[in-house]
Design a protein around this motif. Structure first.
Motif, PDB file in Angstrom:
ATOM      1  N   LYS B  35       0.853  -1.317   0.145  1.00  0.00           N
ATOM      2  CA  LYS B  35       0.229  -0.438  -0.191  1.00  0.00           C
ATOM      3  C   LYS B  35       0.383   1.080   0.118  1.00  0.00           C
ATOM      4  O   LYS B  35       1.306   1.086   0.522  1.00  0.00           O
ATOM      5  CB  LYS B  35      -0.720  -0.463   1.739  1.00  0.00           C
ATOM      6  CG  LYS B  35      -1.390  -0.856   1.859  1.00  0.00           C
ATOM      7  CD  LYS B  35      -2.237  -1.088   2.766  1.00  0.00           C
ATOM      8  CE  LYS B  35      -2.922  -2.848   3.210  1.00  0.00           C
ATOM      9  NZ  LYS B  35      -3.643  -2.858   4.235  1.00  0.00           N
ATOM     10  N   ILE B  37       0.456   5.217   0.883  1.00  0.00           N
ATOM     11  CA  ILE B  37      -0.291   6.199   2.034  1.00  0.00           C
ATOM     12  C   ILE B  37      -0.089   7.760   2.910  1.00  0.00           C
ATOM     13  O   ILE B  37       1.447   7.469   2.668  1.00  0.00           O
ATOM     14  CB  ILE B  37      -0.937   5.510   3.726  1.00  0.00           C
ATOM     15  CG1 ILE B  37      -1.605   4.302   3.575  1.00  0.00           C
ATOM     16  CG2 ILE B  37      -1.410   6.807   4.533  1.00  0.00           C
ATOM     17  CD1 ILE B  37      -0.926   2.958   4.215  1.00  0.00           C
ATOM     18  N   GLN B  39       0.610  11.874   4.130  1.00  0.00           N
ATOM     19  CA  GLN B  39      -0.248  12.461   4.622  1.00  0.00           C
ATOM     20  C   GLN B  39       0.810  14.192   4.808  1.00  0.00           C
ATOM     21  O   GLN B  39       1.906  14.475   4.870  1.00  0.00           O
ATOM     22  CB  GLN B  39       0.097  12.159   6.314  1.00  0.00           C
ATOM     23  CG  GLN B  39       0.296  12.799   7.286  1.00  0.00           C
ATOM     24  CD  GLN B  39       0.519  12.559   9.422  1.00  0.00           C
ATOM     25  OE1 GLN B  39       2.072  11.725   9.236  1.00  0.00           O
ATOM     26  NE2 GLN B  39      -0.220  12.101  10.303  1.00  0.00           N
ATOM     27  N   LYS B  43      -1.071  17.831   8.809  1.00  0.00           N
ATOM     28  CA  LYS B  43      -2.897  17.098   8.371  1.00  0.00           C
ATOM     29  C   LYS B  43      -2.826  15.335   9.033  1.00  0.00           C
ATOM     30  O   LYS B  43      -1.457  14.303   9.259  1.00  0.00           O
ATOM     31  CB  LYS B  43      -3.184  16.859   7.297  1.00  0.00           C
ATOM     32  CG  LYS B  43      -3.180  18.923   7.172  1.00  0.00           C
ATOM     33  CD  LYS B  43      -3.869  19.007   5.976  1.00  0.00           C
ATOM     34  CE  LYS B  43      -4.260  20.538   5.281  1.00  0.00           C
ATOM     35  NZ  LYS B  43      -4.915  21.032   3.787  1.00  0.00           N
ATOM     36  N   GLY B  44      -3.563  14.986   8.480  1.00  0.00           N
ATOM     37  CA  GLY B  44      -3.695  13.204   8.858  1.00  0.00           C
ATOM     38  C   GLY B  44      -3.909  12.536   7.492  1.00  0.00           C
ATOM     39  O   GLY B  44      -3.167  12.999   6.406  1.00  0.00           O
ATOM     40  N   LEU B  45      -3.510  10.681   7.929  1.00  0.00           N
ATOM     41  CA  LEU B  45      -3.546   9.731   7.127  1.00  0.00           C
ATOM     42  C   LEU B  45      -4.732   9.801   5.609  1.00  0.00           C
ATOM     43  O   LEU B  45      -5.789   9.841   5.914  1.00  0.00           O
ATOM     44  CB  LEU B  45      -3.563   8.790   7.336  1.00  0.00           C
ATOM     45  CG  LEU B  45      -2.534   8.696   8.382  1.00  0.00           C
ATOM     46  CD1 LEU B  45      -2.939   7.133   9.575  1.00  0.00           C
ATOM     47  CD2 LEU B  45      -1.352   9.236   7.975  1.00  0.00           C
ATOM     48  N   TRP B  47      -5.420   7.410   2.498  1.00  0.00           N
ATOM     49  CA  TRP B  47      -5.338   5.774   1.766  1.00  0.00           C
ATOM     50  C   TRP B  47      -5.499   6.675   0.526  1.00  0.00           C
ATOM     51  O   TRP B  47      -5.918   6.453  -0.807  1.00  0.00           O
ATOM     52  CB  TRP B  47      -6.839   5.185   2.692  1.00  0.00           C
ATOM     53  CG  TRP B  47      -6.309   3.955   1.774  1.00  0.00           C
ATOM     54  CD1 TRP B  47      -5.644   2.650   2.646  1.00  0.00           C
ATOM     55  CD2 TRP B  47      -6.473   3.175   0.319  1.00  0.00           C
ATOM     56  NE1 TRP B  47      -5.642   1.811   1.709  1.00  0.00           N
ATOM     57  CE2 TRP B  47      -6.349   1.679   0.510  1.00  0.00           C
ATOM     58  CE3 TRP B  47      -7.072   3.542  -0.584  1.00  0.00           C
ATOM     59  CZ2 TRP B  47      -6.740   1.079  -0.108  1.00  0.00           C
ATOM     60  CZ3 TRP B  47      -7.437   2.861  -1.475  1.00  0.00           C
ATOM     61  CH2 TRP B  47      -7.899   0.564  -1.289  1.00  0.00           C
ATOM     62  N   ASN B  60      -7.989   4.705  -4.735  1.00  0.00           N
ATOM     63  CA  ASN B  60      -8.680   5.935  -3.867  1.00  0.00           C
ATOM     64  C   ASN B  60      -9.855   7.020  -5.288  1.00  0.00           C
ATOM     65  O   ASN B  60      -8.438   7.598  -5.273  1.00  0.00           O
ATOM     66  CB  ASN B  60      -7.820   6.955  -3.406  1.00  0.00           C
ATOM     67  CG  ASN B  60      -8.963   8.172  -2.172  1.00  0.00           C
ATOM     68  OD1 ASN B  60      -9.707   8.244  -3.078  1.00  0.00           O
ATOM     69  ND2 ASN B  60      -8.296   8.094  -1.171  1.00  0.00           N
ATOM     70  N   TYR B  94       4.063   7.038   2.858  1.00  0.00           N
ATOM     71  CA  TYR B  94       4.606   5.844   3.279  1.00  0.00           C
ATOM     72  C   TYR B  94       3.826   4.653   2.234  1.00  0.00           C
ATOM     73  O   TYR B  94       2.934   5.062   1.856  1.00  0.00           O
ATOM     74  CB  TYR B  94       3.630   6.495   4.675  1.00  0.00           C
ATOM     75  CG  TYR B  94       3.970   7.249   5.613  1.00  0.00           C
ATOM     76  CD1 TYR B  94       3.143   7.788   6.188  1.00  0.00           C
ATOM     77  CD2 TYR B  94       4.942   6.812   6.615  1.00  0.00           C
ATOM     78  CE1 TYR B  94       3.099   9.447   6.850  1.00  0.00           C
ATOM     79  CE2 TYR B  94       5.570   7.540   8.097  1.00  0.00           C
ATOM     80  CZ  TYR B  94       4.484   8.819   7.630  1.00  0.00           C
ATOM     81  OH  TYR B  94       4.673   9.592   8.409  1.00  0.00           O
ATOM     82  N   SER B 103      -5.747  -3.080   7.045  1.00  0.00           N
ATOM     83  CA  SER B 103      -4.997  -2.835   8.140  1.00  0.00           C
ATOM     84  C   SER B 103      -4.114  -2.844   7.262  1.00  0.00           C
ATOM     85  O   SER B 103      -3.419  -3.859   7.076  1.00  0.00           O
ATOM     86  CB  SER B 103      -5.195  -4.098   9.409  1.00  0.00           C
ATOM     87  OG  SER B 103      -5.435  -5.100   9.039  1.00  0.00           O
ATOM     88  N   SER B 104      -2.938  -2.778   8.019  1.00  0.00           N
ATOM     89  CA  SER B 104      -1.232  -2.574   8.096  1.00  0.00           C
ATOM     90  C   SER B 104      -0.207  -2.249   8.995  1.00  0.00           C
ATOM     91  O   SER B 104      -0.412  -1.941   9.654  1.00  0.00           O
ATOM     92  CB  SER B 104      -0.945  -0.661   6.813  1.00  0.00           C
ATOM     93  OG  SER B 104      -1.701  -0.974   6.073  1.00  0.00           O
ATOM     94  N   TRP B 107       5.737  -0.698   8.281  1.00  0.00           N
ATOM     95  CA  TRP B 107       5.535   0.276   7.569  1.00  0.00           C
ATOM     96  C   TRP B 107       7.059   0.871   7.511  1.00  0.00           C
ATOM     97  O   TRP B 107       7.701   0.986   7.985  1.00  0.00           O
ATOM     98  CB  TRP B 107       5.059   1.484   7.905  1.00  0.00           C
ATOM     99  CG  TRP B 107       3.124   1.830   8.699  1.00  0.00           C
ATOM    100  CD1 TRP B 107       2.563   0.796   9.448  1.00  0.00           C
ATOM    101  CD2 TRP B 107       1.750   2.635   8.035  1.00  0.00           C
ATOM    102  NE1 TRP B 107       1.299   0.868   9.103  1.00  0.00           N
ATOM    103  CE2 TRP B 107       0.952   2.298   8.903  1.00  0.00           C
ATOM    104  CE3 TRP B 107       2.010   3.474   7.629  1.00  0.00           C
ATOM    105  CZ2 TRP B 107      -0.293   2.530   8.105  1.00  0.00           C
ATOM    106  CZ3 TRP B 107       0.883   4.726   7.469  1.00  0.00           C
ATOM    107  CH2 TRP B 107       0.032   3.786   7.855  1.00  0.00           C
TER     108      TRP B 107
END
Lengths: 110, 117
Positions: B35, B37, B39, B43-45, B47, B60, B94, B103-104, B107
């Motif tokens: 995957k 991901i 950020q 700010k937030g994560l 996908w 996405n 990431y 789920s991961s 990382w």
């Protein structure tokens, strides 16, 4: 704007318990497993909980997860200053056919 | 213990293509989701998408027209291409491995990519 809703911040004293909520819908949390991550400042996220309530090897049992209907909750007991971090929930959204994260919650241990 | 390491340019010009590679060591490519991901600063994560070891992909929807993820099992690497970038694509990117889509467990350390002329 995140598909999953988390409170921006929570706080509690050392030794106390805190819960962090993650609210979604039937297309995501309601019909899929939830994971939780801890992100310490300047580091990559770390998996704390998977499949709603399972802990990976090495994660202390102070961390717990639960799910009810379209919401999930992360619980942390015996708070330590080292628990100060951002916490994120994740799940699969069947309608989007994509993974989704909550907006994140900053935990402050007072 | 599997390790993941992102590599690629830290600076990309607007309208160009962002290309990153994730090198995997200490574990098998098989039976996992690989995957990306990101950020944005402060700010937030978000996908981005995954490629399953079999080659199937999922992206996405907000990025699908610009993103592609590929897998090179012979090199134990997977890659991200994001075209027509703008300043809004500036973020720490990431790479991650998961046993499921949602789920991961492992990382990379992340790599900051800045979009600027």
């Amino acid at each position: 704007q995140s598909v999953l809703t988390q409170p921006p911040s929570v706080s509690a004293a050392p030794g106390q318990k805190v819960t962090i909520s993650c609210s979604g819908s039937s297309s995501n949390i309601g019909n899929n497993y939830v994971s939780w991550y801890q992100q310490l400042p300047g580091t990559a996220p770390k998996l704390l909980i998977y499949d709603n309530n399972k802990r990976p090897s090495g994660i202390p049992d102070r961390f717990s997860g639960s799910k009810s209907d379209t919401s999930a909750t992360l619980g942390i007991t015996g708070l330590q200053t080292g628990d100060e971090a951002d916490y994120y929930c994740e799940t699969w959204d069947t309608s989007l056919s994509a993974g989704v994260f909550g907006g994140g919650t900053k935990l402050t241990v007072l | 213990q599997v390790q993941l390491q992102e590599s690629g340019p830290g600076l990309v010009k607007p309208s160009e293509t962002l290309s990153l590679t994730c090198s995997v060591s200490g574990g098998s490519i098989n039976n996992y989701y690989w995957k990306w991901i990101r950020q944005p600063p402060g700010k937030g994560l978000e996908w981005i998408g995954y490629i399953y070891y079999s080659g199937s992909t999922n992206y996405n929807p907000s990025l699908e027209s610009r993103v592609s993820i590929s897998l090179d099992t012979s090199k134990s690497q997977f890659s991200l291409n994001l075209s027509s970038v703008t300043a809004a694509d500036t973020a720490v990117y990431y790479c991650a491995r998961g046993g499921t889509r949602y789920s991961s467990s492992s990382w990379g350390q992340g790599t900051l990519v800045t979009v600027s002329s």
